[in-house]
Design a protein around this motif. Structure first.
Motif, short mmCIF file in Angstrom:
data_model
loop_
_atom_site.label_atom_id
_atom_site.label_comp_id
_atom_site.label_asym_id
_atom_site.label_seq_id
_atom_site.Cartn_x
_atom_site.Cartn_y
_atom_site.Cartn_z
N ARG A 86 73.00 -10.45 20.21
CA ARG A 86 74.18 -10.26 19.37
C ARG A 86 74.33 -8.83 18.87
N ASN A 87 73.27 -8.03 18.95
CA ASN A 87 73.28 -6.68 18.38
C ASN A 87 73.51 -5.63 19.45
N THR A 88 74.41 -4.71 19.17
CA THR A 88 74.59 -3.53 20.02
C THR A 88 73.55 -2.48 19.63
N PRO A 89 73.37 -1.43 20.44
CA PRO A 89 72.46 -0.36 20.03
C PRO A 89 72.79 0.22 18.66
N ARG A 90 74.07 0.31 18.34
CA ARG A 90 74.46 0.80 17.01
C ARG A 90 73.95 -0.13 15.92
N ASP A 91 74.13 -1.43 16.11
CA ASP A 91 73.64 -2.40 15.11
C ASP A 91 72.14 -2.28 14.92
N ILE A 92 71.42 -2.12 16.02
CA ILE A 92 69.96 -2.02 15.94
C ILE A 92 69.57 -0.74 15.22
N GLY A 93 70.27 0.36 15.50
CA GLY A 93 69.96 1.62 14.84
C GLY A 93 70.14 1.54 13.33
N PHE A 94 71.23 0.92 12.89
CA PHE A 94 71.46 0.78 11.45
C PHE A 94 70.42 -0.14 10.82
N GLY A 95 70.03 -1.18 11.53
CA GLY A 95 69.05 -2.10 10.96
C GLY A 95 67.66 -1.51 10.84
N LEU A 96 67.28 -0.68 11.79
CA LEU A 96 65.92 -0.12 11.81
C LEU A 96 65.83 1.27 11.20
N GLY A 97 66.97 1.89 10.92
CA GLY A 97 66.93 3.26 10.42
C GLY A 97 66.55 4.24 11.51
N ARG A 98 67.08 4.04 12.72
CA ARG A 98 66.82 4.93 13.84
C ARG A 98 68.15 5.45 14.39
N GLY A 99 68.10 6.63 14.98
CA GLY A 99 69.31 7.22 15.53
C GLY A 99 69.79 6.48 16.77
N LEU A 100 71.08 6.60 17.05
CA LEU A 100 71.68 5.88 18.16
C LEU A 100 71.08 6.29 19.50
N PHE A 101 70.94 7.59 19.73
CA PHE A 101 70.43 8.04 21.02
C PHE A 101 69.00 7.57 21.24
N ALA A 102 68.15 7.65 20.23
CA ALA A 102 66.77 7.20 20.36
C ALA A 102 66.70 5.72 20.71
N VAL A 103 67.55 4.91 20.08
CA VAL A 103 67.57 3.48 20.37
C VAL A 103 68.04 3.23 21.80
N MET A 104 69.11 3.90 22.21
CA MET A 104 69.63 3.70 23.56
C MET A 104 68.63 4.14 24.62
N LEU A 105 67.91 5.23 24.34
CA LEU A 105 66.92 5.71 25.30
C LEU A 105 65.79 4.69 25.46
N ASP A 106 65.33 4.11 24.36
CA ASP A 106 64.28 3.10 24.45
C ASP A 106 64.77 1.82 25.12
N LEU A 107 66.02 1.43 24.83
CA LEU A 107 66.57 0.23 25.46
C LEU A 107 66.67 0.41 26.97
N ALA A 108 67.06 1.60 27.41
CA ALA A 108 67.14 1.87 28.85
C ALA A 108 65.76 1.77 29.49
N GLY A 109 64.75 2.32 28.81
CA GLY A 109 63.39 2.24 29.35
C GLY A 109 62.85 0.82 29.37
N MET A 110 63.14 0.05 28.34
CA MET A 110 62.67 -1.34 28.29
C MET A 110 63.40 -2.20 29.31
N ASP A 111 64.67 -1.90 29.54
CA ASP A 111 65.41 -2.63 30.57
C ASP A 111 64.82 -2.35 31.95
N ALA A 112 64.44 -1.09 32.20
CA ALA A 112 63.84 -0.74 33.48
C ALA A 112 62.50 -1.43 33.68
N ARG A 113 61.79 -1.72 32.59
CA ARG A 113 60.50 -2.42 32.67
C ARG A 113 60.65 -3.93 32.61
N ARG A 114 61.90 -4.40 32.65
CA ARG A 114 62.21 -5.83 32.63
C ARG A 114 61.74 -6.52 31.36
#
Length: 310
Positions: free
Chosen positions: A198-226
């Motif tokens: 239900r959460n977009t990268p923006r939602d996750i960033g606001f919830g965790l106190g992390r920047g948007l780019f850092a969240v998107m970069l980690d999500l891309a890496g985690m997606d690549a690792r399945r």
């Protein structure tokens, strides 16, 4: 500088900021859009960027628990006298000058990145001497922001795909993520907990106190690792249109009337040659026939290509 003297020939936001830098403009550039944002300028240098598409410096400090709500409120009361909240936070000892500078820089770069994820709308330039609460001192050259934003977009495009599409994608945990959770970095475990579909990268960033780019970069890496599964459809998988179908221009309109009658033993008027469907038939029945189809006239079927995984 007043609004009337702002150059209106600038073809886009970067060109406008470069012109304002040459003129030493101090004030605000408000850009509408989704998410849009406000760029703070001091003598043409960018001191802050506020965008609803990414957490601000205040949100980064509070949501990450670097600063408590009580300490923030106390510093805000002291800093209200001269409008320098940054000085009050440093003087109170709740954050160091170096850490605050890093957070403010990260928020400014993230704001520029978030604003680049969708086409900008209208622009409004307002002269103002008021500084943001947590500015970057002395400020950032606009060209530096452009270069860093381009680098981030290129990196995400290479790792995942279009950054704007990734920013709209919701993820949920894959079955393969459970086994190695204890061996993951803390930030990966936090993202897995937030990946509810239900959460977009923006939602996750606001919830965790992390920047948007850092969240998107980690999500891309985690997606690549399945470790994650994208919930939202990617571009090209658009929902089918629900608009009423209309005949093409110039096509004859259908004529209302009774259906044509068929004479037993004769093909219907205008019918094509028939092909016998070979196979087993019931005893006492005639073979089933189907209209002949010229497959060369049929359009090719488009197949979606899944993103390659390592």
């Amino acid at each position: 500088m007043t609004e009337g003297s702002v150059p209106r020939a600038a073809r886009n936001v970067p060109a406008l900021l470069l012109t304002l830098r040459q003129e030493g403009f101090s004030g605000l550039v408000t850009v509408s859009g989704s998410p849009g944002g406000t760029i703070h300028l001091e003598r043409g240098l960018v001191t802050a960027i506020d965008s609803p598409g990414t957490p601000s410096a205040e949100t980064l400090l509070l949501r990450s628990r670097r600063i408590s709500e009580a300490d923030w409120s106390a510093a805000a009361t002291v800093g209200a006298a001269d409008g320098r909240l940054d000085r009050a936070l440093i003087a109170a000892g709740v954050v160091s000058a170096a850490e605050l500078e890093i957070v403010c820089l990260a928020a400014a770069f993230d704001g520029a990145f978030a604003m680049s994820l969708s086409p900008p709308g209208s622009r409004e330039v307002t002269a103002s001497a008021a500084a943001p609460q947590l500015p970057v001192r002395p400020g950032l050259e606009p060209q530096l922001l452009f270069d860093e934003t381009a680098r981030r977009r290129a990196l995400l495009t290479r790792l995942w795909g279009p950054p704007g599409e990734l920013a709209r994608t919701r993820f949920h945990c894959s079955p393969e993520a459970g086994g190695g959770a204890l061996r993951m970095p803390r930030r990966y475990r936090d993202l897995l907990a937030a990946a509810t579909g239900r959460n977009t990268p923006r939602d996750i960033g606001f919830g965790l106190g992390r920047g948007l780019f850092a969240v998107m970069l980690d999500l891309a890496g985690m997606d690549a690792r399945r470790l994650l599964v994208p919930e939202a459809a990617r571009s090209g998988d658009a929902a089918p249109s629900v608009a009423p179908r209309t005949p093409p221009t110039g096509a004859p309109a259908p004529v209302a009337g009774p259906l044509p009658r068929r004479t037993p033993g004769r093909p219907a008027p205008g019918a094509r040659a028939a092909t016998t469907l070979r196979g087993t038939t019931l005893r006492g029945t005639r073979p089933i026939t189907l209209p002949a189809v010229n497959t060369a006239d049929e359009p090719p079927v488009a197949h979606r290509t899944e993103k390659s995984r390592p």
